[in-house]
Design a protein around this motif. Structure first.
Motif, PDB file in Angstrom:
ATOM      1  N   SER A   1     -12.455  23.641  65.296  1.00  0.00           N
ATOM      2  CA  SER A   1     -12.545  23.751  63.839  1.00  0.00           C
ATOM      3  C   SER A   1     -13.962  23.460  63.373  1.00  0.00           C
ATOM      4  O   SER A   1     -14.599  22.520  63.861  1.00  0.00           O
ATOM      5  CB  SER A   1     -11.579  22.778  63.158  1.00  0.00           C
ATOM      6  OG  SER A   1     -10.245  23.127  63.418  1.00  0.00           O
ATOM      7  N   VAL A   2     -14.446  24.261  62.448  1.00  0.00           N
ATOM      8  CA  VAL A   2     -15.723  24.010  61.787  1.00  0.00           C
ATOM      9  C   VAL A   2     -15.483  24.069  60.285  1.00  0.00           C
ATOM     10  O   VAL A   2     -14.570  24.751  59.823  1.00  0.00           O
ATOM     11  CB  VAL A   2     -16.803  25.034  62.201  1.00  0.00           C
ATOM     12  CG1 VAL A   2     -17.101  24.930  63.682  1.00  0.00           C
ATOM     13  CG2 VAL A   2     -16.385  26.467  61.854  1.00  0.00           C
ATOM     14  N   ARG A   3     -16.289  23.344  59.531  1.00  0.00           N
ATOM     15  CA  ARG A   3     -16.083  23.241  58.088  1.00  0.00           C
ATOM     16  C   ARG A   3     -16.971  24.221  57.317  1.00  0.00           C
ATOM     17  O   ARG A   3     -18.151  24.380  57.626  1.00  0.00           O
ATOM     18  CB  ARG A   3     -16.408  21.827  57.614  1.00  0.00           C
ATOM     19  CG  ARG A   3     -15.321  20.799  57.857  1.00  0.00           C
ATOM     20  CD  ARG A   3     -14.161  20.989  56.891  1.00  0.00           C
ATOM     21  NE  ARG A   3     -13.169  19.931  57.049  1.00  0.00           N
ATOM     22  CZ  ARG A   3     -13.162  18.813  56.352  1.00  0.00           C
ATOM     23  NH1 ARG A   3     -14.095  18.564  55.455  1.00  0.00           N
ATOM     24  NH2 ARG A   3     -12.211  17.927  56.551  1.00  0.00           N
ATOM     25  N   GLN A   4     -16.375  24.867  56.334  1.00  0.00           N
ATOM     26  CA  GLN A   4     -17.125  25.599  55.316  1.00  0.00           C
ATOM     27  C   GLN A   4     -17.075  24.718  54.066  1.00  0.00           C
ATOM     28  O   GLN A   4     -16.044  24.617  53.406  1.00  0.00           O
ATOM     29  CB  GLN A   4     -16.515  26.969  55.038  1.00  0.00           C
ATOM     30  CG  GLN A   4     -17.330  27.810  54.062  1.00  0.00           C
ATOM     31  CD  GLN A   4     -16.687  29.143  53.718  1.00  0.00           C
ATOM     32  OE1 GLN A   4     -15.472  29.305  53.847  1.00  0.00           O
ATOM     33  NE2 GLN A   4     -17.487  30.098  53.275  1.00  0.00           N
ATOM     34  N   ALA A   5     -18.198  24.059  53.766  1.00  0.00           N
ATOM     35  CA  ALA A   5     -18.212  23.053  52.705  1.00  0.00           C
ATOM     36  C   ALA A   5     -17.943  23.638  51.327  1.00  0.00           C
ATOM     37  O   ALA A   5     -17.327  22.997  50.473  1.00  0.00           O
ATOM     38  CB  ALA A   5     -19.545  22.319  52.705  1.00  0.00           C
ATOM     39  N   GLU A   6     -18.407  24.877  51.101  1.00  0.00           N
ATOM     40  CA  GLU A   6     -18.196  25.547  49.821  1.00  0.00           C
ATOM     41  C   GLU A   6     -17.698  26.964  50.073  1.00  0.00           C
ATOM     42  O   GLU A   6     -18.076  27.588  51.064  1.00  0.00           O
ATOM     43  CB  GLU A   6     -19.503  25.627  49.029  1.00  0.00           C
ATOM     44  CG  GLU A   6     -20.108  24.291  48.643  1.00  0.00           C
ATOM     45  CD  GLU A   6     -21.403  24.487  47.867  1.00  0.00           C
ATOM     46  OE1 GLU A   6     -21.328  24.855  46.674  1.00  0.00           O
ATOM     47  OE2 GLU A   6     -22.473  24.299  48.465  1.00  0.00           O
ATOM     48  N   PRO A   7     -16.851  27.501  49.185  1.00  0.00           N
ATOM     49  CA  PRO A   7     -16.354  28.874  49.354  1.00  0.00           C
ATOM     50  C   PRO A   7     -17.403  29.896  48.935  1.00  0.00           C
ATOM     51  O   PRO A   7     -17.395  30.404  47.817  1.00  0.00           O
ATOM     52  CB  PRO A   7     -15.122  28.909  48.437  1.00  0.00           C
ATOM     53  CG  PRO A   7     -15.430  27.911  47.367  1.00  0.00           C
ATOM     54  CD  PRO A   7     -16.240  26.825  48.021  1.00  0.00           C
ATOM     55  N   LEU A   8     -18.317  30.193  49.846  1.00  0.00           N
ATOM     56  CA  LEU A   8     -19.457  31.060  49.529  1.00  0.00           C
ATOM     57  C   LEU A   8     -19.342  32.446  50.151  1.00  0.00           C
ATOM     58  O   LEU A   8     -20.349  33.095  50.412  1.00  0.00           O
ATOM     59  CB  LEU A   8     -20.760  30.385  49.989  1.00  0.00           C
ATOM     60  CG  LEU A   8     -21.094  29.055  49.299  1.00  0.00           C
ATOM     61  CD1 LEU A   8     -22.364  28.459  49.869  1.00  0.00           C
ATOM     62  CD2 LEU A   8     -21.229  29.260  47.788  1.00  0.00           C
ATOM     63  N   GLY A   9     -18.123  32.901  50.396  1.00  0.00           N
ATOM     64  CA  GLY A   9     -17.930  34.262  50.839  1.00  0.00           C
ATOM     65  C   GLY A   9     -17.579  34.379  52.310  1.00  0.00           C
ATOM     66  O   GLY A   9     -17.808  33.462  53.115  1.00  0.00           O
ATOM     67  N   LEU A  10     -17.032  35.543  52.674  1.00  0.00           N
ATOM     68  CA  LEU A  10     -16.617  35.786  54.056  1.00  0.00           C
ATOM     69  C   LEU A  10     -17.806  35.771  55.009  1.00  0.00           C
ATOM     70  O   LEU A  10     -17.714  35.241  56.121  1.00  0.00           O
ATOM     71  CB  LEU A  10     -15.871  37.124  54.151  1.00  0.00           C
ATOM     72  CG  LEU A  10     -15.410  37.542  55.546  1.00  0.00           C
ATOM     73  CD1 LEU A  10     -14.514  36.480  56.176  1.00  0.00           C
ATOM     74  CD2 LEU A  10     -14.696  38.889  55.488  1.00  0.00           C
ATOM     75  N   GLY A  11     -18.924  36.342  54.576  1.00  0.00           N
ATOM     76  CA  GLY A  11     -20.108  36.324  55.423  1.00  0.00           C
ATOM     77  C   GLY A  11     -20.551  34.905  55.727  1.00  0.00           C
ATOM     78  O   GLY A  11     -20.921  34.579  56.866  1.00  0.00           O
ATOM     79  N   HIS A  12     -20.512  34.046  54.737  1.00  0.00           N
ATOM     80  CA  HIS A  12     -20.883  32.646  54.926  1.00  0.00           C
ATOM     81  C   HIS A  12     -19.893  31.955  55.857  1.00  0.00           C
ATOM     82  O   HIS A  12     -20.288  31.135  56.706  1.00  0.00           O
ATOM     83  CB  HIS A  12     -20.931  31.935  53.577  1.00  0.00           C
ATOM     84  CG  HIS A  12     -21.323  30.498  53.670  1.00  0.00           C
ATOM     85  ND1 HIS A  12     -20.391  29.479  53.679  1.00  0.00           N
ATOM     86  CD2 HIS A  12     -22.534  29.900  53.789  1.00  0.00           C
ATOM     87  CE1 HIS A  12     -21.006  28.321  53.766  1.00  0.00           C
ATOM     88  NE2 HIS A  12     -22.310  28.542  53.846  1.00  0.00           N
ATOM     89  N   ALA A  13     -18.615  32.263  55.720  1.00  0.00           N
ATOM     90  CA  ALA A  13     -17.604  31.666  56.596  1.00  0.00           C
ATOM     91  C   ALA A  13     -17.864  32.032  58.053  1.00  0.00           C
ATOM     92  O   ALA A  13     -17.786  31.183  58.946  1.00  0.00           O
ATOM     93  CB  ALA A  13     -16.208  32.113  56.166  1.00  0.00           C
TER      94      ALA A  13
END
Length: 289
Positions: free
Chosen positions: A100-112
């Motif tokens: 698991s890795v964290r995406q701190a903010e929902p900044l889009g699929l590319g960012h994910a």
């Protein structure tokens, strides 16, 4: 290089199925007797994937817990002699390696996807979106991997969109290479019906080459401040490094309440323990209506 890893972006808020997803992650909403994300992991494992990388958020810890061990539950099942249930629970945690890795903010699929860079490393990988599952009798992922192995390039799953839904999808401009296989020349995000280059829409399965990370790092945020995967794929396509499979099997969109319901019905009708009673109920209900 053999494809061993799949990235599952599961950090989204699930706003299309609120209020069900206010507390429960949308990926854990059930389809019959399993959460939706388990079907996706099983699809990956069936295609030879060994490692699942969840791109998650602070509100999605329950997804990690679902694929972790639960000693108390296992002990209780063992004491009660519920061997079938015990095997099913243990199978979940043994199917694959989980990261698991964290995406701190929902900044889009590319960012994910970019958040998974360190976990993926320098190798091709699969991206699987949680809003769609594919009929097991017509799997999509093995064919995507075959096309990757032939062309050594990114491969997108495509489907023929109904004309009225074209403005809801990313649409591909393509050149046919062989039956159901295309080279993607261009991508247009949510075009008007009149401006769409084809009716081939991008579905929720991708095989990506690792150079996508360098492209994403240089991709500027677009609408809503989000980094779009489509923008990076467009760069690959224009460089001749993107292909597509026109998937003609059955795919199920679980991103809406109706989609969740119809997908549950479709999977229940595949289950011999449930389908006879369900068919009787549906037929009786329709007669009464």
């Amino acid at each position: 290089m053999r494809i061993r890893k799949a990235v599952l972006p599961v950090a989204g808020l699930g706003t299309r199925v609120l209020p069900a997803t206010k507390v429960v992650p949308k990926e854990l909403l059930p389809i019959v007797d399993k959460p939706t994300v388990q079907y996706i992991v099983e699809e990956a494992v069936e295609a030879g994937i060994e490692e699942i990388i969840f791109v998650t958020s602070r509100s999605k810890r329950a997804i990690e817990d679902h694929f972790d061990s639960f000693p108390e539950l296992e002990l209780a099942l063992e004491r009660k002699g519920k061997e079938k249930e015990l095997a099913a629970v243990r199978h979940i945690q043994e199917m694959a390696k989980y990261v698991s890795v964290r995406q701190a903010e929902p900044l889009g699929l590319g960012h994910a996807v970019l958040c998974a860079k360190e976990a993926v490393g320098d190798e091709p990988f699969v991206v699987m979106l949680g809003d769609e599952i594919f009929a097991p009798e017509t799997p999509c992922l093995p064919r995507l991997i075959e096309i990757y192995e032939k062309y050594q390039a990114t491969v997108l799953s495509l489907f023929s969109s109904p004309r009225e839904l074209i403005p809801s999808y990313g649409i591909a401009s393509v050149e046919e290479k062989e039956k159901h296989t295309y080279q993607v020349k261009d991508l247009v995000e949510k075009p008007s019906i009149e401006d769409a280059p084809s009716d081939l829409a991008v579905a929720g399965r991708y095989v990506l080459t690792p150079d996508i990370f360098a492209i994403l790092e240089q991709t500027k945020p677009g609408r809503g401040g989000e980094i779009q995967l489509t923008d990076a794929l467009l760069e690959q396509a224009r460089a001749g490094r993107c292909y597509g499979l026109n998937y003609t099997g059955n795919r199920y969109d679980m991103g809406t309440p109706l989609g969740l319901l119809t997908t549950s019905i479709a999977w229940a009708l595949r289950n011999p323990d449930i389908s006879p009673a369900l068919r009787d109920y549906m037929q009786q209900t329709l007669k009464e209506q």
